[in-house]
Design a protein around this motif. Structure first.
Motif, PDB file in Angstrom:
ATOM      1  N   LEU A 144     -87.420 -13.550 -12.341  1.00 22.53           N
ATOM      2  CA  LEU A 144     -87.215 -13.494 -13.787  1.00 22.53           C
ATOM      3  C   LEU A 144     -85.793 -13.968 -14.078  1.00 22.53           C
ATOM      4  O   LEU A 144     -84.951 -13.234 -14.583  1.00 22.53           O
ATOM      5  CB  LEU A 144     -87.435 -12.073 -14.299  1.00 22.53           C
ATOM      6  N   GLN A 188     -80.581 -11.410 -14.887  1.00 19.09           N
ATOM      7  CA  GLN A 188     -81.622 -12.066 -14.099  1.00 19.09           C
ATOM      8  C   GLN A 188     -82.137 -11.066 -13.080  1.00 19.09           C
ATOM      9  O   GLN A 188     -81.358 -10.317 -12.488  1.00 19.09           O
ATOM     10  CB  GLN A 188     -81.084 -13.308 -13.394  1.00 19.09           C
ATOM     11  N   GLN A 238     -75.766 -11.597 -19.587  1.00 18.20           N
ATOM     12  CA  GLN A 238     -77.026 -12.215 -19.199  1.00 18.20           C
ATOM     13  C   GLN A 238     -77.584 -11.451 -18.002  1.00 18.20           C
ATOM     14  O   GLN A 238     -76.832 -11.011 -17.133  1.00 18.20           O
ATOM     15  CB  GLN A 238     -76.815 -13.672 -18.804  1.00 18.20           C
ATOM     16  N   ASP A 276     -85.712 -13.628 -29.844  1.00 19.87           N
ATOM     17  CA  ASP A 276     -86.925 -13.647 -29.028  1.00 19.87           C
ATOM     18  C   ASP A 276     -87.265 -15.040 -28.532  1.00 19.87           C
ATOM     19  O   ASP A 276     -87.978 -15.183 -27.528  1.00 19.87           O
ATOM     20  CB  ASP A 276     -88.102 -13.088 -29.836  1.00 19.87           C
ATOM     21  N   SER A 277     -86.784 -16.076 -29.216  1.00 17.39           N
ATOM     22  CA  SER A 277     -87.091 -17.454 -28.817  1.00 17.39           C
ATOM     23  C   SER A 277     -86.203 -17.952 -27.682  1.00 17.39           C
ATOM     24  O   SER A 277     -86.465 -19.003 -27.104  1.00 17.39           O
ATOM     25  CB  SER A 277     -86.948 -18.394 -30.019  1.00 17.39           C
ATOM     26  N   SER A 278     -85.165 -17.209 -27.339  1.00 13.84           N
ATOM     27  CA  SER A 278     -84.247 -17.636 -26.285  1.00 13.84           C
ATOM     28  C   SER A 278     -84.855 -17.385 -24.915  1.00 13.84           C
ATOM     29  O   SER A 278     -85.433 -16.326 -24.664  1.00 13.84           O
ATOM     30  CB  SER A 278     -82.914 -16.895 -26.410  1.00 13.84           C
ATOM     31  N   ARG A 279     -84.721 -18.360 -23.999  1.00 14.00           N
ATOM     32  CA  ARG A 279     -85.199 -18.166 -22.631  1.00 14.00           C
ATOM     33  C   ARG A 279     -84.239 -17.310 -21.828  1.00 14.00           C
ATOM     34  O   ARG A 279     -84.609 -16.748 -20.803  1.00 14.00           O
ATOM     35  CB  ARG A 279     -85.363 -19.514 -21.923  1.00 14.00           C
ATOM     36  N   THR A 280     -82.985 -17.201 -22.261  1.00 12.26           N
ATOM     37  CA  THR A 280     -81.995 -16.392 -21.555  1.00 12.26           C
ATOM     38  C   THR A 280     -82.150 -14.936 -21.963  1.00 12.26           C
ATOM     39  O   THR A 280     -82.251 -14.617 -23.153  1.00 12.26           O
ATOM     40  CB  THR A 280     -80.569 -16.865 -21.888  1.00 12.26           C
ATOM     41  N   VAL A 281     -82.162 -14.045 -20.979  1.00 13.39           N
ATOM     42  CA  VAL A 281     -82.247 -12.611 -21.248  1.00 13.39           C
ATOM     43  C   VAL A 281     -80.830 -12.078 -21.427  1.00 13.39           C
ATOM     44  O   VAL A 281     -80.022 -12.111 -20.495  1.00 13.39           O
ATOM     45  CB  VAL A 281     -82.957 -11.866 -20.108  1.00 13.39           C
ATOM     46  N   PHE A 341     -85.192 -16.195 -16.169  1.00  8.64           N
ATOM     47  CA  PHE A 341     -85.208 -16.384 -17.616  1.00  8.64           C
ATOM     48  C   PHE A 341     -86.253 -15.440 -18.199  1.00  8.64           C
ATOM     49  O   PHE A 341     -86.881 -14.673 -17.472  1.00  8.64           O
ATOM     50  CB  PHE A 341     -85.524 -17.841 -17.965  1.00  8.64           C
ATOM     51  N   ALA A 342     -86.430 -15.509 -19.507  1.00 11.72           N
ATOM     52  CA  ALA A 342     -87.428 -14.667 -20.163  1.00 11.72           C
ATOM     53  C   ALA A 342     -88.821 -15.029 -19.629  1.00 11.72           C
ATOM     54  O   ALA A 342     -89.046 -16.157 -19.169  1.00 11.72           O
ATOM     55  CB  ALA A 342     -87.363 -14.857 -21.674  1.00 11.72           C
TER      56      ALA A 342
END
Length: 283
Positions: free
Chosen positions: A238, A204, A202, A187-192, A240-241
Motif C-alpha cells: 500500500l 506507506q 505520508q 479522497d482523490s489523492s493517491r498519496t496517503v 499509495f491509496a
C-alpha cells in the motif's frame, strides 16, 4: 620442581575446568540464559534512548540465540520494531573487534515502523543516537554499532510502515499551502496523508511481507550506504491509496542513504504482469 610443576598443572586444569563449567552454565541452562538476558537488558537500557525488552532466551549462546519476543520503542512508546520470535546465529570472534556479524537471522511476525519526523530525523536515529556520521577509511578503532552485517535474513509474515513528512514547497503563500494540503489529503489523492502534531505525514504500508535477504549491510566503516540484496520478497503493498499492489515476487538490490534509494530489480511479478525496474527514489 616436578612436584611444583604437577601442582601448577593441577591448578591450571582446575581453572580451565571451572571456566568450562561456568561457560556451560551460562550458555546451556535456563538459569544462565536468564542471567544473560537480564544483563543484556540492563546494559542496553543505558544505550537505547527509548524502551527495550526481550523475552525468554534459548539456544547455545556460544553459537546463536533465540528470543520468544523483542520490543524496541522510542521514549514516547511509539514502536520501532516488535517481533514474536527472533533467531540469530553468530561467531563470537567479530564481537571482540566491535563488529556485529549475524547469520541465519529469522524474524517471525515482525511489525516495523520507520518514522521520519517533521524535524527530518528517523526514529531509529533517535533511539540509537550516533556520535558521528563520518565514514572511516579503515577498520581500526571502530565503535560498537559502526559495523552491522546480516547474512541469510528471513522475514516471515511481517508488516512494515513507513512515515515521512509531507513535502510542500516553502515558497508557497499560506493560501497556496492550504490548497496544496487540501489536495494531498483529499479522497482523490493517491498519496496517503495523515495529520500529526505540527503538520502532515505520508504513510506507506507493506503487509504480510515474506522475504529472503542474503545480505543486509546496515552499517560498515568502508561504505556510506546501506545495502539490501533481496533473493525473494512478496507483500501486499500500500505505497499509495487502494487498490494495493499484490507483489508475488521481487528480487533485486536496494542501496540507501538518508535521502535516496537506488534500486535494481530484474524481477518483479504481480498477478497478471511483470516488470524490470532500475532507478533512484528521492525520499
Amino acid at each position: 620442581m616436578r612436584r611444583a610443576l604437577k601442582i601448577g598443572l593441577a591448578i591450571i586444569a582446575s581453572v580451565v575446568t571451572l571456566a568450562v563449567v561456568l561457560v556451560f552454565v551460562l550458555t546451556n541452562t535456563d538459569w544462565g540464559r536468564e542471567k544473560v538476558r537480564t544483563r543484556v537488558v540492563s546494559a542496553l537500557a543505558g544505550a537505547v534512548h527509548g524502551q527495550f525488552s526481550i523475552g525468554r532466551i534459548s539456544g547455545n549462546l556460544l553459537k546463536g540465540i533465540s528470543l520468544d519476543s523483542l520490543v524496541i520503542a522510542d521514549s514516547s512508546g511509539a514502536p520501532f520494531i516488535r517481533a514474536s520470535a527472533v533467531q540469530v546465529g553468530y561467531n563470537l570472534r567479530p564481537f571482540l573487534s566491535n563488529k556485529i556479524e549475524l547469520n541465519d537471522v529469522r524474524l517471525d511476525n515482525p511489525v516495523i515502523v520507520l518514522d521520519r519526523g517533521l524535524d527530518g530525523r528517523w526514529n531509529y536515529d533517535r533511539i540509537f543516537p550516533s556520535d558521528s556520521t563520518a565514514v572511516k577509511t579503515d577498520t581500526a578503532g571502530i565503535q560498537f554499532g559502526d559495523w552491522i552485517v546480516l547474512r541469510d535474513l528471513r522475514i516471515a509474515s511481517g508488516d512494515i510502515t513507513i512515515r515521512m513528512p509531507l513535502s510542500i514547497d516553502s515558497s508557497l503563500s499560506s493560501t497556496q499551502r492550504d490548497s496544496a494540503i487540501a489536495v494531498a489529503t483529499s479522497d482523490s489523492s493517491r498519496t496517503v496523508v495523515v495529520r500529526v502534531a505540527g503538520g502532515y505525514q505520508q504513510v506507506q504500508q507493506f503487509r504480510t511481507l515474506d522475504a529472503k535477504i542474503p545480505l543486509a549491510r546496515i552499517a560498515h566503516p568502508d561504505f556510506t550506504t546501506r545495502l539490501f540484496e533481496i533473493d525473494s520478497l512478496s507483500t501486499i503493498a500500500l505505497a499509495f491509496a487502494p487498490p494495493a499492489a499484490d507483489v508475488r515476487q521481487l528480487a533485486g538490490t536496494f542501496e540507501l542513504t538518508t535521502d535516496s534509494v537506488w534500486f535494481r530489480v530484474p524481477e518483479l511479478k504481480l498477478p497478471s504482469s511483470s516488470a524490470t525496474l532500475v532507478g533512484r527514489y528521492t525520499i
